[in-house]
Design a protein around this motif. Structure first.
Motif, PDB file in Angstrom:
ATOM      1  N   SER A   1      21.591  35.037   7.359  1.00 36.51           N
ATOM      2  CA  SER A   1      22.315  35.032   6.243  1.00 36.51           C
ATOM      3  C   SER A   1      23.296  36.197   6.067  1.00 36.51           C
ATOM      4  N   VAL A   2      24.293  35.839   5.622  1.00 42.82           N
ATOM      5  CA  VAL A   2      25.419  36.622   5.453  1.00 42.82           C
ATOM      6  C   VAL A   2      26.023  36.676   4.150  1.00 42.82           C
ATOM      7  N   SER A   3      25.851  37.835   3.265  1.00 43.28           N
ATOM      8  CA  SER A   3      26.245  37.547   1.916  1.00 43.28           C
ATOM      9  C   SER A   3      27.605  38.815   1.712  1.00 43.28           C
ATOM     10  N   PHE A   4      28.468  38.030   1.111  1.00 41.66           N
ATOM     11  CA  PHE A   4      29.821  38.490   0.613  1.00 41.66           C
ATOM     12  C   PHE A   4      29.683  39.037  -0.724  1.00 41.66           C
ATOM     13  N   ASP A   5      30.359  40.055  -1.154  1.00 38.70           N
ATOM     14  CA  ASP A   5      30.586  40.486  -2.495  1.00 38.70           C
ATOM     15  C   ASP A   5      31.608  39.773  -3.100  1.00 38.70           C
ATOM     16  N   LYS A   6      30.961  38.979  -4.189  1.00 44.07           N
ATOM     17  CA  LYS A   6      31.689  37.890  -4.943  1.00 44.07           C
ATOM     18  C   LYS A   6      32.861  38.561  -5.622  1.00 44.07           C
ATOM     19  N   ASN A   7      32.747  39.833  -5.921  1.00 44.95           N
ATOM     20  CA  ASN A   7      33.615  40.842  -7.036  1.00 44.95           C
ATOM     21  C   ASN A   7      34.764  40.972  -6.413  1.00 44.95           C
ATOM     22  N   VAL A   8      34.803  41.047  -4.891  1.00 43.78           N
ATOM     23  CA  VAL A   8      35.830  41.492  -3.991  1.00 43.78           C
ATOM     24  C   VAL A   8      36.672  40.584  -3.799  1.00 43.78           C
ATOM     25  N   LYS A   9      37.909  40.638  -4.121  1.00 44.79           N
ATOM     26  CA  LYS A   9      38.782  39.485  -3.842  1.00 44.79           C
ATOM     27  C   LYS A   9      39.538  39.839  -2.461  1.00 44.79           C
ATOM     28  N   LYS A  10      40.013  38.670  -1.796  1.00 45.47           N
ATOM     29  CA  LYS A  10      40.558  38.734  -0.539  1.00 45.47           C
ATOM     30  C   LYS A  10      41.747  39.791  -0.396  1.00 45.47           C
ATOM     31  N   SER A  11      42.383  39.705  -1.513  1.00 46.87           N
ATOM     32  CA  SER A  11      43.737  40.564  -1.307  1.00 46.87           C
ATOM     33  C   SER A  11      43.125  42.068  -1.403  1.00 46.87           C
ATOM     34  N   GLU A  12      41.925  42.512  -1.672  1.00 48.45           N
ATOM     35  CA  GLU A  12      41.520  43.938  -1.718  1.00 48.45           C
ATOM     36  C   GLU A  12      40.739  44.358  -0.227  1.00 48.45           C
ATOM     37  N   LEU A  13      40.650  43.210   0.628  1.00 44.17           N
ATOM     38  CA  LEU A  13      39.987  43.508   1.851  1.00 44.17           C
ATOM     39  C   LEU A  13      40.933  44.514   2.530  1.00 44.17           C
ATOM     40  N   TYR A  14      40.462  45.555   3.368  1.00 41.83           N
ATOM     41  CA  TYR A  14      41.411  46.202   4.364  1.00 41.83           C
ATOM     42  C   TYR A  14      41.720  45.464   5.428  1.00 41.83           C
ATOM     43  N   LYS A  15      43.074  45.695   5.756  1.00 41.79           N
ATOM     44  CA  LYS A  15      43.877  44.824   6.810  1.00 41.79           C
ATOM     45  C   LYS A  15      44.289  45.817   7.771  1.00 41.79           C
ATOM     46  N   ILE A  16      43.763  45.412   9.174  1.00 39.88           N
ATOM     47  CA  ILE A  16      43.939  46.111  10.176  1.00 39.88           C
ATOM     48  C   ILE A  16      45.175  45.864  10.746  1.00 39.88           C
ATOM     49  N   THR A  17      46.316  46.646  10.906  1.00 38.78           N
ATOM     50  CA  THR A  17      47.690  46.368  11.211  1.00 38.78           C
ATOM     51  C   THR A  17      47.972  47.045  12.589  1.00 38.78           C
ATOM     52  N   SER A  18      47.219  48.037  13.315  1.00 39.45           N
ATOM     53  CA  SER A  18      47.152  48.857  14.268  1.00 39.45           C
ATOM     54  C   SER A  18      45.928  49.424  14.941  1.00 39.45           C
ATOM     55  N   SER A  19      45.902  50.000  15.920  1.00 38.33           N
ATOM     56  CA  SER A  19      44.876  50.611  16.622  1.00 38.33           C
ATOM     57  C   SER A  19      44.544  51.961  15.599  1.00 38.33           C
ATOM     58  N   GLU A  20      45.782  52.443  14.895  1.00 37.50           N
ATOM     59  CA  GLU A  20      45.483  53.559  14.053  1.00 37.50           C
ATOM     60  C   GLU A  20      44.708  53.233  12.766  1.00 37.50           C
ATOM     61  N   THR A  21      45.174  52.123  12.250  1.00 33.00           N
ATOM     62  CA  THR A  21      44.372  51.566  10.774  1.00 33.00           C
ATOM     63  C   THR A  21      42.936  51.226  11.227  1.00 33.00           C
ATOM     64  N   ALA A  22      42.836  50.784  12.300  1.00 33.89           N
ATOM     65  CA  ALA A  22      41.404  50.605  12.943  1.00 33.89           C
ATOM     66  C   ALA A  22      40.545  51.847  12.935  1.00 33.89           C
ATOM     67  N   TYR A  23      41.230  53.024  13.621  1.00 34.29           N
ATOM     68  CA  TYR A  23      40.513  54.190  13.618  1.00 34.29           C
ATOM     69  C   TYR A  23      40.152  54.713  12.265  1.00 34.29           C
ATOM     70  N   ASN A  24      41.006  54.684  11.661  1.00 34.65           N
ATOM     71  CA  ASN A  24      40.973  55.240  10.152  1.00 34.65           C
ATOM     72  C   ASN A  24      39.870  54.531   9.481  1.00 34.65           C
ATOM     73  N   LEU A  25      39.493  53.450   9.671  1.00 32.37           N
ATOM     74  CA  LEU A  25      38.362  52.687   8.871  1.00 32.37           C
ATOM     75  C   LEU A  25      36.973  52.979   9.868  1.00 32.37           C
ATOM     76  N   PHE A  26      37.166  53.099  11.083  1.00 36.08           N
ATOM     77  CA  PHE A  26      35.998  53.291  12.165  1.00 36.08           C
ATOM     78  C   PHE A  26      35.450  54.827  11.496  1.00 36.08           C
ATOM     79  N   ILE A  27      36.358  55.595  11.467  1.00 32.74           N
ATOM     80  CA  ILE A  27      36.065  57.016  11.429  1.00 32.74           C
ATOM     81  C   ILE A  27      34.962  57.209  10.079  1.00 32.74           C
ATOM     82  N   LYS A  28      35.152  56.343   8.964  1.00 34.16           N
ATOM     83  CA  LYS A  28      34.602  56.313   7.814  1.00 34.16           C
ATOM     84  C   LYS A  28      33.243  55.848   7.839  1.00 34.16           C
ATOM     85  N   ILE A  29      33.114  54.870   8.910  1.00 34.02           N
ATOM     86  CA  ILE A  29      31.867  54.195   9.166  1.00 34.02           C
ATOM     87  C   ILE A  29      30.830  54.889   9.848  1.00 34.02           C
ATOM     88  N   PHE A  30      31.211  55.501  10.869  1.00 23.86           N
ATOM     89  CA  PHE A  30      30.166  56.202  11.729  1.00 23.86           C
ATOM     90  C   PHE A  30      29.445  57.241  10.910  1.00 23.86           C
TER      91      PHE A  30
END
Length: 151
Positions: free
Chosen positions: A12-41
């Motif tokens: 199973s995979v569960s998605f938060d039904k309260n989060v709209k697709k428009s609110e999901l974080y968008k990856i536009t470059s390696s820098e935006t990916a880095y900015n998210l990854f650094i928060k996850i580690f």
């Protein structure tokens, strides 16, 4: 007569039904990916052990979610390609990003880093999932396989 027992597999995979697709974080470059990854580690262990993290993205490069594939020691962690692709398939990802940290602070990829990237890229291609990038992360910067033409 012998009774045959076959367990049902439940994934199973569960998605938060309260989060709209428009609110999901968008990856536009390696820098935006880095900015998210650094928060996850795990910040408390970032300089002590390697971790390998997967981001699953939809067709619009919006992040469906992340999964910590592995945590290792100071110089390595085990990366199981099957775990990466199973996770990506279960959340219907069309593309993925992967990252791991180097506690040493060295941003250059090792030969093992290059080999596992190649293996993940080839395997994901068979399943029509695009590997967008592999980042090596330190707390100050990152190395992008895509930006450096190694993907």
């Amino acid at each position: 007569m012998q009774k045959i027992y076959t367990p049902e597999i439940k994934i199973s995979v569960s998605f938060d039904k309260n989060v709209k697709k428009s609110e999901l974080y968008k990856i536009t470059s390696s820098e935006t990916a880095y900015n998210l990854f650094i928060k996850i580690f795990d910040a408390d262990l970032f300089h002590w052990r390697e971790e390998f993290i997967l981001l699953c993205l939809n067709q619009s490069n919006k992040v469906l979610g992340y999964y910590k594939i592995s945590s290792g020691g100071m110089t390595a962690t085990v990366v199981d390609v099957r775990m990466i692709l199973t996770t990506a398939l279960n959340c219907c990802a069309t593309s993925i990003l992967i990252a791991h940290n180097h506690p040493s602070g060295n941003l250059l990829p090792s030969e093992a880093d290059k080999q596992v990237t190649k293996k993940i890229k080839e395997a994901s291609k068979l399943l029509d999932i695009q590997l967008l990038d592999h980042l090596i992360i330190t707390d100050e910067s990152f190395f992008s396989f895509a930006d450096e033409g190694l993907l």
